[in-house]
Design a protein around this motif. Sequence first.
Motif, short mmCIF file in Angstrom:
data_model
loop_
_atom_site.label_atom_id
_atom_site.label_comp_id
_atom_site.label_asym_id
_atom_site.label_seq_id
_atom_site.Cartn_x
_atom_site.Cartn_y
_atom_site.Cartn_z
N HIS A 162 34.00 31.04 32.72
CA HIS A 162 34.23 32.26 33.49
C HIS A 162 34.11 33.50 32.60
N GLY A 172 38.22 39.38 35.09
CA GLY A 172 38.21 39.31 36.55
C GLY A 172 37.90 40.65 37.19
N ASP A 178 42.54 30.64 37.99
CA ASP A 178 43.01 31.83 37.26
C ASP A 178 44.49 31.67 36.91
N ASP A 187 37.30 35.82 35.19
CA ASP A 187 38.76 35.86 35.06
C ASP A 187 39.28 35.18 33.80
N ASN A 218 46.43 34.74 36.12
CA ASN A 218 46.32 35.81 37.11
C ASN A 218 45.67 37.07 36.54
N TYR A 219 44.67 36.87 35.69
CA TYR A 219 44.00 38.01 35.07
C TYR A 219 43.27 38.87 36.10
N ALA A 220 42.71 38.27 37.15
CA ALA A 220 41.91 39.03 38.11
C ALA A 220 42.71 40.12 38.81
N ARG A 262 36.46 36.41 40.52
CA ARG A 262 36.65 35.15 39.79
C ARG A 262 35.64 35.00 38.66
N SER A 317 42.92 35.91 43.15
CA SER A 317 42.87 34.53 43.56
C SER A 317 43.70 34.25 44.80
#
Length: 839
Positions: A154, A192, A179, A173, A182-184, A229, A272
């Motif tokens: 990714h 992301g 993920d 991401d 939870n970077y996005a 993503r 996500s």
Amino acid sequence: MRKQLLTLLLVLSLLGISAPASAQGQTAGTPSLLTFDLVASGLTSPVAITHAGDGSGRLFITQQSGQVLIHNGTQLLSTPFLDISSKVSFGGERGLLSVAFHPNYPSNGYFYVNYTRKSDGATVIARYSVSANPNVANTTETIIKVIAQPYSNHNGGQLQFGPDGYLYIGMGDGGGSGDPDNYAQNPTSLLGKMLRIDVDGGSPYAIPPDNPFVSNPNVADEIWALGLRNPWRFSFDRLTGDLFIADVGQNAWEEIDFQPAASTGGRNYGWSCFEGLHNYDTSRTCTTHGALTSPVLEYAHGPNDSIGCSVTGGYRYRGTQYPALDGVYLYGDFCTGTIWGGTFNGASWTSSQLASTSYNISSFGEDEAGELYLADLNGAVYQIGGSTFSDVLPSHWAWNWIETLYANGVTGGCATAPLKYCPTGSVTRAQMAVFLLRAKYGDTYTPPAASGIFDDVPANHWAAAWIEGLYAEGITGGCAASPLRFCPDRIVNRAEMAVFLLGAKHGSAYIPPAASGIFTDVPSGYWAEAWIEQLYAEGVTGGCVASPLQYCPTDPVNRAQMAVFLVRNFDLTLYSSMNHSLRFYGHGASDLDRVKIPLDAPEKTVDVGGNFTLEFWMKAAAAENTSSACTSGGDNWINGNIIFDRDIYGGGDYGDYGVSLFGGRIAFGVANASTSNTLCGASGVADNAWHHIAVTCNSTTGAMAIFVDGTLDASVAGPTGDISYRNGRATSYPNSDPFLVIGAEKHDAGLAYPSFSGWIDEVRISNTIRYTANFTVPSAKFIADGNTVALYHLDTGPAGTCDGMIVDSSTLGPSHGYCQFGGDAPSGPLYSTDTPFLP
């Protein structure tokens, strides 16, 4: 006169007409068939295709292993444009992932790359520059941005300059399933996200002042959009500026996100919390920075990923070669090789499958002209073509004409699912009625309701209104008078067609000039003789046989021929990929009105000097080519009106050949060392008709031959030995010597060496004696085979001034030519729509 008109109407009544076989059409911009023409093979994991925007026409192909290669329109160059493989971590989703050329590349020479750094797996955005050699880059690197990567997948990887001049960077991401960090949705992380930076405003970059979060201290200033993503490939519509982002999904759904050009950024595409339009992780909050933006298109993976597993984003087609693709957004799946086309109806996007391929589609690409390409990770690049009709490929001789007919609403084809045109199908009189009225009045025209005036065409017949409309305009009087009949299913022949076309074009009162007997198979007094000759005079037809000139008046007209007749008769606008020839005007002095094809620096494949065949189509008038009668022997060919000149100028270094129109006949000359000979043809070809010419030379025996229209016209013994141009030779004439010149004598030696005035088309040079006996003249454009070393279709048009490169289509060497326009009025050469391939 009244009696003549009545007679004409009765004759017309005995004729017929054809049209679109079906009223059912296809939504504009939805091709029935995609084609894939191989551009390059033997590559190592190609992952991106782009252009430099410098007018060179070159393609730049990124190899994941760390190189950027150049395809110059003919072949891959052996030396990479850039090789940073020593810096690149190559494998999986890592590597050199894309290259983007600065909008001002022609002046500043800057380009940017996205790669995975070998030392730590980080994403590096770096700037490089071109060297003094336009095909080789400097190796000095300026790092613009480094972004740490927590996982090996990714990574995103796409770079694109937007229409606003800013550099857009697609970032995944960071990897891991779902993920996990939870970077996005993390506003301080660049993972992301879609990033937008100004590479000209600071060092190493600046933040565009209108980026959406510059006033928010809690969000990274570089962020343009979030909630992605893995936006592996994204693109801008070169016409509208709209942004398309193909975001690779997790386990079930792939999506296409859309951002209109008017957007001010800041959109959140939902990962996500969502995968496509579907819930993914309902435990997370994704609306902190505004409402979510849903994808405009999506597709499911299907059982066992049978539909797909990883979307590869493409481009919205804005080229000119394939009108069926106009406005279609192409995208595909890496795993299954499926390609879809997305279209917008003004309110919503819909998508349909266009192709099922065996390719691992790693990327799509766009050239300077807006034509599209596909990269197969297994090692090949293809150009994508699109045909409206599944039974008419772009290689079909009448493809341009048929596509033009469809685009103008004249025909909807002969069958649907898949859409077909039936090019070899005969044209009936009922079809002809529709064809003529549609071509004359446009696709919105609807004739008045039928009343049933023809005994054999009831009012509920599918073409009744069109047939009666044709009758009302006086274009036909039917096929029988009492009772009045039309014969709707009867096949139209070429004589009838001449009358129909001219009647529809000029009106029912039109009477053509008297005939003079130019066609050998149309006898004096033939009922349609004057109409046939007028059709020829207006350039709608060139007959069915060139020498002797024949028309084949009783032959049936097929649908492919009808497309050409209609387009020419009603002056419908053809697409730029149509067939052209080059028109020279005989003003080949001062390096003008000619085409120059390089033979040296570096060596060009067009420079054959052993056994060879040069063949072409030509058309010329004797009054414009006034050289005296051809005299055989020596170098006498140079005194004719010179069509081709390839010689080595200077004492003791001879290796010449050339072709001229000498006293209305073909003259072919060859010289080697102190031996030379000129062969004079026997057939007159300066009759303003198209002729196929082939000349051959055997380096072992010295045998020379001329073929005219497939027949051996003359032969003689000439000099033996190799007459190749000696590459790298010193010359006092660098502007002319290392060239094959078309249309003139290369050294401008004076009036004794006159230039050619007329048309040239389809030049093919072979490294073999292609013809040794009489042969059948090609009835379509030449093809490149194993013995072809250069092929010039001369179709680079559109019609008008020839002011660019003349492309070698053989794909065997960089032997493109240069068009030298100018000279006394009329100036040339010009692209002409007059070609030998009329029906």
